[in-house]
Each structure stands twice: as C-alpha cells, then as structure tokens.
Design an enzyme around this catalytic site. Structure first.
Site, short mmCIF file in Angstrom:
data_model
loop_
_atom_site.label_atom_id
_atom_site.label_comp_id
_atom_site.label_asym_id
_atom_site.label_seq_id
_atom_site.Cartn_x
_atom_site.Cartn_y
_atom_site.Cartn_z
CG LEU A 105 -96.48 57.92 34.43
CD1 LEU A 105 -95.03 57.47 34.25
CD2 LEU A 105 -96.56 59.39 34.81
CD GLU A 106 -99.59 53.36 32.00
OE1 GLU A 106 -99.00 52.28 32.16
OE2 GLU A 106 -99.77 54.17 32.94
CE1 TYR B 184 -91.71 72.41 15.40
CE2 TYR B 184 -89.75 73.64 15.97
CZ TYR B 184 -90.45 72.86 15.08
OH TYR B 184 -89.89 72.52 13.89
CE LYS C 28 -92.89 58.73 40.41
NZ LYS C 28 -94.00 58.09 41.14
#
Length: 117
Positions: free
Chosen positions: A71-72, A53, A98
């Site tokens: 963001l993609e 993690y 966002k």
C-alpha cells in the site's frame, strides 16, 4: 492555505504481498488531503485555478487499479501524480486502508499514511 480533502473513496482492488490477495482482491478506502499553495480560485471562482476534485479521484482510481504488493507504493504513486498534475499542490497526504484484512482476528482495517511536502 487551502486544504482539499477527498474522504473514504472506496475501491475493490488486487493488492497484497501474497498471490492469493492479488488474485482474490479486497475492499480498500482511500483518503487524500492536499494543501494548496495557491488560492487564486478563491478570488476567481474558476475551475482552472483550482485543484479539480474529479481529476484527483480519477488519479486515485487509476492507481488503485494497478496491482501492487505494498500500500505504501500505491500511496507514493498517488502523491507523485497529484504533485505532477497540480502546480497548486503543496504537501499531500494519502491514507489507504485495507478493510477487513485477514490477519487472524477481527480487525476493521489496516492503514498506511504517507505524507510528502
């Protein structure tokens, strides 16, 4: 199948299509979901057999630290790195929000979700 989720990781970063967004920055939240094809860690109790993690968080933090227009694009980079770094990773899903985007009204968040097998 083993599901691993890191939820609501928070970052202040400089992403956006407009120069002002990349200069000023904004708050983002990231969720990651990993389907692990190997459950060796269930039997062994060894970190070496698991998806770490901390390493996943570090990957997300590094990618969020690189300014991008979309963001993609960030989500795609995160997924590619997780799949490259962890042989146990099958399908990976990344959600990037966002927070409080300036879209001309009161909006809690805008979000993209990308899943790759």
């Amino acid at each position: 199948m083993l599901l691993i989720e890191l939820l609501d990781m928070r970052f202040y970063a400089h992403h956006g299509c407009f120069a002002e967004e990349r200069q000023i920055g904004a708050h983002f939240s990231v969720d990651v979901r990993i389907e692990a094809s190997s459950s060796a860690c269930v039997q062994s109790d060894r970190l070496e057999d698991a998806v770490n993690y901390q390493a996943v968080y570090d990957t997300v933090a590094q990618e969020m630290g690189q300014s991008s227009h979309l963001l993609e694009h960030i989500a795609g980079r995160i997924i590619r790195r997780i799949k490259a770094d962890f042989s146990q990773a099958g399908a990976v899903r990344v959600c990037i929000s966002k927070l409080n985007p300036s879209l001309g009204g009161q909006i809690a968040a805008s979000r993209i979700v990308l899943s790759l097998d």
